[in-house]
Each structure stands twice: as C-alpha cells, then as structure tokens.
Design an enzyme around this catalytic site. Structure first.
Site, mmCIF file in Angstrom:
data_model
loop_
_atom_site.group_PDB
_atom_site.id
_atom_site.type_symbol
_atom_site.label_atom_id
_atom_site.label_comp_id
_atom_site.label_asym_id
_atom_site.label_seq_id
_atom_site.Cartn_x
_atom_site.Cartn_y
_atom_site.Cartn_z
ATOM 1 N N SER A 1 0.895 -9.932 -1.012
ATOM 2 C CA SER A 1 0.509 -8.452 -0.971
ATOM 3 C C SER A 1 0.787 -7.748 0.244
ATOM 4 C CB SER A 1 -1.068 -8.125 -1.383
ATOM 5 O OG SER A 1 -1.845 -8.875 -0.439
ATOM 6 N N LYS B 1 0.966 -1.269 0.021
ATOM 7 C CA LYS B 1 0.002 0.026 -0.043
ATOM 8 C C LYS B 1 0.864 1.099 0.126
ATOM 9 C CE LYS B 1 -4.272 -1.326 -0.050
ATOM 10 N NZ LYS B 1 -5.609 -0.796 -0.792
#
Length: 409
Positions: A309, A58
């Site tokens: 991720s 992110k």
C-alpha cells in the site's frame, strides 16, 4: 455546481472513479513474485502502490473526494489531519485540481513527511504532540474557513477511490483466488473488497492488521465497533484505534477474514521485499507479505494478489527494521565473552569466528565494567551468519574451543 453528497459506497462509484482517474492517477504495476511464490507454494503477484504518485494509494481517495466538491467548496479549500501518507495524498491531489490545501500534522511528524507535504503544495500547520490534537486543530480550521475536511478513510468518495485498486487487480489477473490487503481504518480494504466481490464473489479477500493496532480485527470479532489502544508499531500507516462507521459494515460484508501480524513478521517482510524483490515498503505497506510469512495462511496452489500500500518510510527507521529482521532470522547475533588480556587472545577469538565463516561487523572491548577481572578483557561482537543453523554452529564451535559465552541473542 453543487457538491454531490452520498452516504454509502456503490460499485458504480468505484467504476466512475476509475474513469475519472484516467491519465491522472497512475495505474501501478501488478508484478509476479518468484520469491514469494516459492515460499508459499502459490502464484503470488504484488500490487505496487508503493510506487504510486506521492508514494502510496492515498492519492486515489483524496483525488476522488475533491473532484466531487462544488465550485464554492473548492474555492474554500480543503483541510486534513495526518502525520503521513494521507497528508501527501491530499496535498498532491489539491495541487492537481488547483485547490488550496491545509494539512495539520503533529509536531512529532518526521521531517521528511513535513517536507514532502510542502513539496506537493500543501500548507503545513504543526499542532500538538499526537494525532488527536492535530485532528482537533483541523476541525477548528474547517469551522473558521469553510474548508472541506477530507477524512483519511471514513468517506464514501475516499473509499470508492481506493476501490479502483480492486478493478486494476482483476483487469490484470481476472482469475485471482485470494487478495491480501492492509487494514487500518478500513478505507482501502473495504473499497477493494466491494470492487472485487461485485465482479467475482468467489474471490477470498483477507485483511491484515498489525497486532499492535488490531481495532478492525477486534471489532469484527465482537460484532460492533471497538476502540482499541494503539501500541507503537513500524506499521504506523495502519495504526488506527477505531474503525470508521462507514468502513466497518463494508468490512463485515465483503472481507472474508482478518489476520494480525507481529512487528517481527513485518520487519521480515520488509527485508524480504528489499533483498529479493528490490522494493522499499513502509511497515504498513509490507503487512500483506508479513501475513504470507506468518504461517497463518495456506496459499498452496492459490493465485494470490497482495497489495503493497505504500513506500513512504522514515529513512532513519530502515536500519532498525533490517537489524530486527536479521536478528529474528538468525542472520545477525551479538555475542559477549571474556578473554585473557594478553597478546594474541583477541586475534584467536576472531579467527575462531572466521573459521566458521562468521562475519564480524561490530566489535567492542572493555576492561572498565565492574565484575571484569583485572586480567581479562570483555569483548562483544556482532556477527553476521547465513541463518539460525549457521549461528548455532558458530556458537557451538566457540563453546568447544573453550570460550564461556556470557550473552548471545
């Protein structure tokens, strides 16, 4: 300096983001996995965004968004709403750039994530019980302060920042056949897919969603954006009820296929990564591996890149995930029997388990439940076994020895 506003994402924006990231955002490792290669019959590499700064990808999108703000916008600060990785990505990016960040989190957010967001320099505001209430509060702060709202996925610069992962994948392994990437709102998947398809349109990009929040899967299937109820999931990082209007057409254009995975498959992937690869992933970070384990994909002879991720998992959840995975794979089972309440009977029962090489990790005894004979003892044990076959062999041995098993999972 004025902020630059764009309405779409281009390959050149991704290339520019990668250039701006140099020496600032970590270029994470892309490692060969012998375990997953053996399991799939392919040649599998793992992109370790779980080891990125702030513990997830992110930071890439958040940082790329903020470097395109004007001086006036930077002076007003940024605001975001998130209960997880986006909060930390915004906080650390803002701190790097000397920008004030306000992160609105629901009151139900895990303490560890609140602490981490504050540690990275974000001012945390707790509002509401669910994300939507936190989101509304963030919009109020935006209006009151002039701060820029940093969306977690539906923003061109955010998508371009996440797309830099695609450039790194092909830099390390230019001849990939397949790329597996998680999908929530679609930011990381659309960015990576746009990047790799611009370089090599023959690479197959497969998105992975949890069955408990399949909004992009259902939207692509119907041909238009759908709002889907989100059920509880260990992949909370991709539990998005509605895709973005920016990400959806990019997914339609560049992602070849979307598969969904169950909670059990995600927990099994988490355990495999922990045991065989020495990697800790959050549920959302493990869905690419879950897709490999699900049997939906034929990866034999393929060179595969799977994106992990994120790794920001609530530590209190780890034991539950491991336990669920071990039960599903026959490595842990609960057995309940009634035995005569006299000396030696409990020992004989446990010895029978030991003879079959079962490992008792929990034992509970009771004579206080209605229905238990005054001459009996109810015994419940949790036993570790090697696999389903070993578990079945143990249960068969107990039955042959004369034990009436009242319950087993």
């Amino acid at each position: 300096m004025e902020g630059i506003e764009v309405e779409t994402v281009t390959f050149q924006m991704i290339v520019e983001a990668a250039r701006n990231f140099r020496n600032i955002i970590k270029e994470t490792d892309f490692c060969y996995s012998e375990s997953l290669s053996d399991l799939t019959g392919g040649e599998v590499y793992l992109k370790l965004e779980n080891l990125q700064q702030s513990g997830s990808f992110k930071i890439r999108g958040a940082y790329n968004k903020m470097i395109h703000l004007s001086d006036e916008e930077k002076a007003c600060g940024v605001v975001a709403s998130s209960a997880g990785n986006h909060a930390q990505g915004v906080a650390i990016s803002a701190t790097k750039l000397g920008i004030k960040s306000t992160i609105v989190m629901p009151k139900s957010a895990p303490f560890a994530k609140i602490y981490a967001t504050r540690k990275y320099g974000g001012e945390v505001v707790l509002e509401g019980e669910v994300y939507d209430e936190a989101y509304q509060k963030a919009l109020e702060i935006k209006e009151a302060t002039g701060a820029t709202f940093v969306h977690p996925f539906n923003d061109p610069y955010v998508i371009a920042g996440q797309g830099t992962i695609g450039l790194e994948l092909l830099k390390e392994q230019p001849d990939l056949d397949v790329i597996l990437v998680p999908i929530g709102g679609g930011g990381i998947a659309s960015g990576i897919a746009l990047a790799v398809k611009s370089i090599n349109p023959n690479i197959k990009v497969i998105g992975v969603q949890t069955k408990n929040a399949p909004s992009m899967y259902e939207s692509v299937r119907s041909g238009h954006i759908e709002s889907i109820p989100v059920n509880k999931t260990i992949a909370d990082g991709i539990a998005v009820g509605r895709p973005g209007d920016l990400t959806f057409p990019l997914i339609q254009q560049y992602v070849d296929e979307i598969v969904t995975v169950s909670e059990t498959e995600i927990s099994q992937a988490f355990l495999l990564l922990l045991e065989n690869c020495n990697l800790v992933c959050e549920g959302a970070g493990a869905v690419s591996v879950a897709a490999m384990l699900s049997g939906q994909l034929d990866l034999k002879g393929q060179k595969v890149g799977a994106v992990l991720s994120g790794g920001n998992i609530d530590i209190n959840l780890i034991e539950s995930i491991i336990n669920h995975a071990m039960i599903a794979t026959g490595r842990r089972t609960e057995i309940k029997v009634s035995i005569n309440h006299k000396p030696g009977e409990l020992s004989a029962f446990l010895n029978t388990i030991a003879e079959e090489l079962g490992n008792v990790v929990v034992i509970r005894q009771s004579r206080h439940r209605e229905g238990v004979s005054m001459y009996d003892l109810e015994v419940t044990v949790v036993v570790e076994t090697l696999d389903v076959e070993h578990k079945q062999r143990l249960i068969q041995k107990l039955i042959e020895t004369g034990y009436e098993i009242e319950y087993t999972n």
